[in-house]
Structures are given as C-alpha cells and as structure tokens.
Scaffold this active site. Structure first.
Site, PDB file in Angstrom:
ATOM      1  CE1 TYR A  85      -3.854   2.264   0.150  1.00 45.69           C
ATOM      2  CE2 TYR A  85      -2.808   3.257   1.959  1.00 45.69           C
ATOM      3  CZ  TYR A  85      -3.776   3.119   1.016  1.00 45.69           C
ATOM      4  OH  TYR A  85      -4.828   4.151   0.944  1.00 45.69           O
TER       5      TYR A  85
ATOM      6  CB  SER B  58      -6.839   2.770  -2.958  1.00 42.47           C
ATOM      7  OG  SER B  58      -7.504   4.097  -2.677  1.00 42.47           O
TER       8      SER B  58
ATOM      9  CG  ASP C 136     -14.161   4.080  -6.797  1.00 40.74           C
ATOM     10  OD1 ASP C 136     -14.266   5.021  -5.915  1.00 40.74           O
ATOM     11  OD2 ASP C 136     -13.120   3.396  -6.648  1.00 40.74           O
TER      12      ASP C 136
ATOM     13  CG  HIS D 251     -12.692   3.083  -2.905  1.00 40.08           C
ATOM     14  ND1 HIS D 251     -11.939   3.607  -4.286  1.00 40.08           N
ATOM     15  CD2 HIS D 251     -11.668   3.089  -2.074  1.00 40.08           C
ATOM     16  CE1 HIS D 251     -10.505   3.693  -3.791  1.00 40.08           C
ATOM     17  NE2 HIS D 251     -10.541   3.467  -2.621  1.00 40.08           N
TER      18      HIS D 251
END
Length: 720
Positions: free
Chosen positions: A493, A573, A656, A691
């Site tokens: 991430y 993301s 999203d 999302h």
C-alpha cells in the site's frame, strides 16, 4: 484509501466445473499465449500546460463516466475481459475454492451501550454482515439491523451505526453501490421500525449522540443546486446537531469554516458527558482539535474552543481525567506520545506529558477500566501496554501471538473491553479483556476450511535502495523449497499513514492453498514506524515507496522464493498507484499485476470528488516542483512503449466516487495503445460498484477469485 481508503452468480456445482473444464481445456494454451483484441479507444487533441511543460491527455473524454460514449467503452472492454477470463480453466475451480474458504462465521468486535452489547456477524456467505444485540454475552442475541433487507441485491450496505445512550434507538447510515454518500435514519430497536428522521448528503461521518439521547451530531455537505457538480472547492463539510422528531432543515449548525473549505469534522462525546470533542481534518494525517461544553448532557449551542488548529501534527482525544483532556499526539514526538491538557489553562504550560515517546510507534489509545490501554507497533506487529490515568506504566497485555490486535474501545468506567487478533494464517478471533485482572477470555473463534497447521509465516527484513530497512511478512505451505519456482503474490500500500500489519485474508489463504507464496510488505508511506516513516513516502519523497516495493520483489527473487516470471503484485487505491508505478519502472521484475481502483492520473487527481484531500500525501501539479515529481512516476504518463510488460488486469467500479473510475479507464486505454508486448492488458469493471467498502459478498468472491485465477493462468499453475 481514506479521506484522511451483489446480485451475482453463485459458484457452479462440481459437476458443472468438471464439464466446463473439459470444454475449455482445448483453448487454455491459446488464451495464455494470445493477445486479446482490444476495443478501439478514440483520442482527442487535448493538451495542458504545466509550468511551461505541455502534457497530452488524449483520453480526457473518459473522465465523463456518465456519457454514452464512456458507457459503450466500458461495455466493450468488459466483453473482452469476460471472454478472456471465461476461457481460463482456472477460473471456476478458483472461484469454488475461494467460496469454500470465505464460507465461515465472521464476527465484529463487540461494544456496550445502554446496558446492551452490540456486534456484527456474517454467517459465511451473507451479502452484508448483520448487527446483533444482547443484554448479556450468554444470552441468545437478537437482530438489531439486517442490511440484507435494505435491498434485494445486497448492494445497500450499512456504512455506520450508533446506539442511543439508553440502547433503545439506533442511528444508522446506509450507502448504495459502494458510494461514499450516506443516508442516516433512526430505528426503534424494540419495534424494528424506522422513525421519520432522515439525514441526507452525509459523507465521511458517523453519528454521535448527546448523553440525554435527544439527538445526535453528524457532518454533511449542502445539497447541490440542480445540475451543479460536487467537486473540489464547490462544497465543504459542516457539523450539525439533529434533534429527534424534527426535519433536517431544522438542524443546528455547530461548526463550519467557509474560509477553509477543506475542513471536515468528526465528533465524539467524553465519557463524563460534559464535552463534545470535534476532530477537524483537511486531508493528510494532521488535524485540528476543538471542544464544546454540553449542558446537562444536552446540546445548548455555543462556540467550540480550539485546542489546536495549527494542523502541525495528529491529535486524538482519548478521554478526560477531571479538568484534563487526555490526547494522543505526535506533536514533537514522531512515534507518538500521550499528553494531558488542562482545559482551564492556557499556552504550553497547560500541556503535560503523561506517556513519553518510546522506540515503538503508538497507534492507538483508549481509557477503559480506570486505565489507559496503549497500542504500539514493533516491526509491524502489535503490542499493548497498560498505564494508570496518571501515565504510570502497569505492564503489558499478553496477546495470543505475533500478529495484529485491534479494538480495546470502551469507557473509562467499564470493567471490560474487546479486541480482535489475527495473523497471516490465523482468522480473526474475538477476545474479552478484563481490565482489572489483566486476563483474556475467548469470545468467538471462527471455524474455517483453512488448516493453519499446514502453513507457516515469518517476518524478514529487506534493505531498500537508500539503505532503509523495512519488514515483510511471508506465508506459505510448510516444506517450501527455495528453488526460485514458487508463484508469489506481493501486496503493498505505502501511503496515508496506513500501517500494513499481518492479518488473515481469504485472498492470501486461497493463494497459499493453490501452492503460492503470499508476501505483505510494510513499506514507507505507512504508519508502521510513526510520522517520520509516513512522511518519508510523501510528496517529493514518494519514490521511496516504489523503491521499497521494488526492493521487496528483488529480495524475493534473490532469496530464491520465486523468479520474475512468477512474481505477481497487487494493491488497491493508493496501492493501485503503487502497482502501476512500479510496473512502469521495472516491468521486467514482474510476471503479472492487478492494480485495483488505483490513482493513475497524478496530474489531475485533485480535481475529482475527495481527491483534493490527498494533496498532503501526493503534492499537487499546481506546484512546479511537485509537478515534476508527480509526472516522473504518474502511471498514466510513464508507460514505456516498446518494452515488454507483464500481464495486467486493472480493476475498478463504475460507481467509485472516491477514486473515480476515470483513473483506471485512461490508464488502461494508454496501456492498450502502447507497444508493451503480447501479455494481456485488460480492465475488469464492476457495474453498480464503488471503491470497495460495503461490496456484497458475491461480488467480493467473483472479483478476487478472478484475480487469483488470472495470476494462476498467467503462471500456468495447476488447477486447485
């Protein structure tokens, strides 16, 4: 990514799986080696001038996800991807395996309100988890709210809930198709019926009841004028108080700042019922803090008093001790400390350190049972320490092992609290912690089809390009041979102060049962080692994040866990940005990649929905120096034509409204137009999906199983 990130086919029967495999086996080699024929994507003559640099944006038209042309493009792309995935012999067996592993009871961490316990439970394959309540942990629980009844297809999710102080009412938020927009209502738990109260235009907010139970605080945006867009500076959040039985138009404004339109508000009430604490956010990990006195447990108006509005650090109210507000902060302490603020005092003299900064990163704090429970990360695994309200240490909470523990909420007068514990090979179990006796007892432990005894996990350390050392967690079947042939999935991430710690997931469990190695990288940009670790992966230093992830991949190859042709990467993301960036920088290091709901256009991200709130992490193309850094790694703008790329499947949702699908649309169009070799460059677009939060179970299974099947097919892995 946060703002600080289901009607579906059920898995086929075993007989159908076998039949389908027989039909598809002849086309397997063709699907693996052929390049799909991609839909033609129109280009427009669009350029922008950034500080003297001209940048083309030929797919700008795909930013309008409501246009007929974009919808036709989505349909055409999905047809290509569906055909490719349907031809993979691994698809149905992997989906069957994923479903079997997903089908177990899942429990949320309990909390107590109004003399009742509340917790969530999913029986295994329910589209949405159900909220339960009981007066005693030994009682048979009853359903407080079943979000599966809010829609026929499971696409309406429970986005938040807050029982009233007497435990008789439930304020709850719901969202549709994965949107960040919420509608809040109030349910009578005795009758199961909703009251007339309805709150609209809520986003990034929960509900906070006043102690008298007559109403609650919440944050919302103004309803837009007809045809107006809700983007950027066109709207800003306000904190309101809603009194039960009155229309939303009568709600009282508590806090707003039209001069600072980036301000947002979250609220809580101190355990003594005397103060409303207002957390002021505006993107990034730094925030402001204000308080407002409550009168006899109710809201009587007034102006909030600022504790700090410098936005120079993170401030989190933990509790009160007399006239002192206890706050967790990284002000002058990058790894975090606890301070007591005299609310009657002024200036720095009113601040006193209760628990000083230590070598580990403080990630959480709560006041329960007359004590302070402080959570830390040491090399990305959880430690919990006890302190008196005066800050004096009282030892540690003995956790079940080296993993991730979260929870420990409650009030200072409570005798108990609850937390979940998990590791890469251990599904989340729920524990009750008796604060006075410092003893744990098991509340819920799920039974799963995953036999943890057959697998092992370890923490290793990797050195990045600049010499920085960071942990990775590796899990696989016992007896693994380090011969460089193991299919390996690396996840990361690296942003927004979000710590990546080891926890059980169906994706990792399924991958390991398929014979793969699963790796979690705790790279810079997260909060694993405190504020400095986070800031080392932001703005002009964002390249550190990519260097760390690349170093993890190189380490796995050097240690003979795998080889580039069998190394897959995934992230969502901000993690989708990570995957897109590192593939462009080192395409030869990876065999397959799935960037999910990624931020791919780093020059325009701040122009859509909540994207402006990410500027503290990314910087902005409106700043000349930051523009150069963004352009250097932006996935959309750094695709290398003429270079062989790995197999890529982009995933996004057409609804999203956090990372708008235009990021993935434009990136995919550019990828397909470039000369990057024969490996597929696909996009899988979920319709009626956002999302990720609140996604129905069936959609989760289909999407993640397709990802694993895509990897398995690319690596020519045997059928599970």
């Amino acid at each position: 990514m946060t703002n600080k990130i289901r009607p579906a086919r059920l898995p086929a029967s075993k007989a159908l799986v076998i039949a389908c495999l027989a039909l598809l086996s002849s086309s397997a080699s063709f699907a693996q080696t052929s390049t799909p024929s991609y839909p033609a994507t129109a280009r427009v003559e669009q350029t922008d001038n950034y500080h003297g640099t001209t940048v083309a944006d030929p797919y700008r038209w795909l930013e309008d996800d409501n246009s007929a042309q974009t919808k036709d493009w989505v349909k055409a792309q999905n047809q290509v991807t569906d055909a490719y995935l349907a031809a993979m012999p691994q698809r149905l067996p992997v989906r069957k395996l994923y479903t079997e592993l997903y089908n177990f009871e899942k429990f949320g961490v309990p909390f107590k309100e109004g003399g009742r316990y509340f917790w969530t439970r999913n029986n295994g394959l329910q589209q949405q988890s159900v909220l339960y309540t009981a007066k005693s942990l030994k009682d048979q629980p009853s359903i407080a709210l079943d979000p599966n009844t809010l829609s026929q297809d499971g696409t309406v999710a429970l986005s938040g809930y807050a029982p009233s102080p007497n435990g008789k009412l439930l304020a709850y938020g719901s969202s549709k198709a994965g949107s960040d927009w919420q509608t809040w209502k109030v349910r009578d738990l005795a009758t199961g019926r909703d009251l007339p109260d309805a709150i609209e235009w809520v986003k990034f907010s929960s509900a906070t009841w006043t102690p008298d139970g007559k109403g609650f605080f919440y944050s919302r945006y103004d309803a837009p004028a007809e045809g107006a867009a809700l983007t950027g500076a066109n709207y800003f959040q306000k904190l309101f108080y809603h009194r039960l039985g009155t229309p939303q138009s009568a709600d009282v404004l508590v806090a707003a700042n039209p001069q600072e339109k980036e301000w947002g508000f979250n609220s809580s009430v101190t355990d003594d019922g005397k103060l409303l604490v207002i957390n002021v956010w505006k993107g990034g990990s730094k925030n402001g803090l204000m308080v407002l006195p409550l009168v006899k447990g109710g809201f009587a108006g007034g102006e909030p008093k600022a504790i700090s509005l410098a936005f120079d650090a993170a401030y989190e109210a933990v509790g009160v001790n007399g006239q002192q507000l206890i706050v967790k902060t990284n002000k002058d302490a990058p790894r975090g400390r606890l301070v007591a603020i005299d609310l009657q005092g002024t200036g720095k003299e009113a601040w006193k350190t209760l628990v000083a900064e230590g070598p580990d990163a403080m990630t959480g704090a709560s006041a329960v049972g007359g004590r302070l429970l402080l959570s830390y990360l040491r090399d990305a695994s959880t430690l919990v320490r006890r302190h008196g309200l005066d800050g004096k240490p009282q030892g540690e909470v003995q956790l079940p092992g080296v993993g991730t523990a979260s929870g420990f909420g409650g009030r200072v007068q409570d005798r108990e609290t609850f937390f979940s514990y998990t590791s890469l090979t251990t599904p989340s179990s729920i524990y009750r912690y008796d604060v006075a006796s410092n003893k744990l007892s098991l509340f819920k432990r799920p039974q799963t089809a995953f036999d943890a005894e057959q697998y092992e996990t370890r923490r290793e350390f990797v050195t990045s390009k600049d010499g920085t050392r960071f942990p990775i967690f590796i899990a696989h079947k016992k007896g693994l041979k380090l011969d460089g042939t193991n299919p390996t999935l690396l996840y990361g991430y690296g942003g927004f102060n979000a710590s990546m710690t080891p926890g059980y997931g169906i994706t990792s469990a399924a991958w390991m049962k398929m014979g793969g190695v699963y790796v979690l990288a705790s790279i810079r940009g997260g909060g694993e080692y405190g504020a400095a670790w986070h800031e080392a992966g932001t703005k002009l230093k964002k390249q550190n994040v990519f260097d760390d992830f690349i170093a993890a991949g190189e380490w796995l190859v050097a240690q003979k866990y795998t080889q580039p042709a069998k190394l897959a990467i995934n992230g969502g993301s901000n993690g989708g940005l990570l995957v897109g960036a590192v593939v462009n920088q080192r395409p030869e290091l990876f065999g397959a990649a799935v960037p999910a709901v990624g931020v791919m256009d780093m020059l325009r991200f701040h122009k859509f929905t909540i994207g402006w709130a990410w500027v503290p992490d990314y910087g902005s193309s409106e700043n000349p120096e930051e523009f150069k850094a963004l352009l250097a790694y932006s996935p959309l703008h750094t695709i290398k034509s003429g270079v062989k790329y790995p197999a890529i499947m982009v995933t996004t949702g057409d609804h999203d409204d956090r990372v708008v699908p235009a990021h993935s649309f434009k990136y995919t169009a550019a990828l397909q137009a470039a000369d990057t070799g024969p490996a597929p460059k696909l996009i899988r677009i979920e319709t009626q999906a956002g999302h990720g939060a609140g996604k129905p179970t069936s959609k989760i299974i289909e999407e993640r199983a397709d990802m694993l099947a895509f990897f398995a097919h690319t690596f020519n892995m045997p059928l599970p």
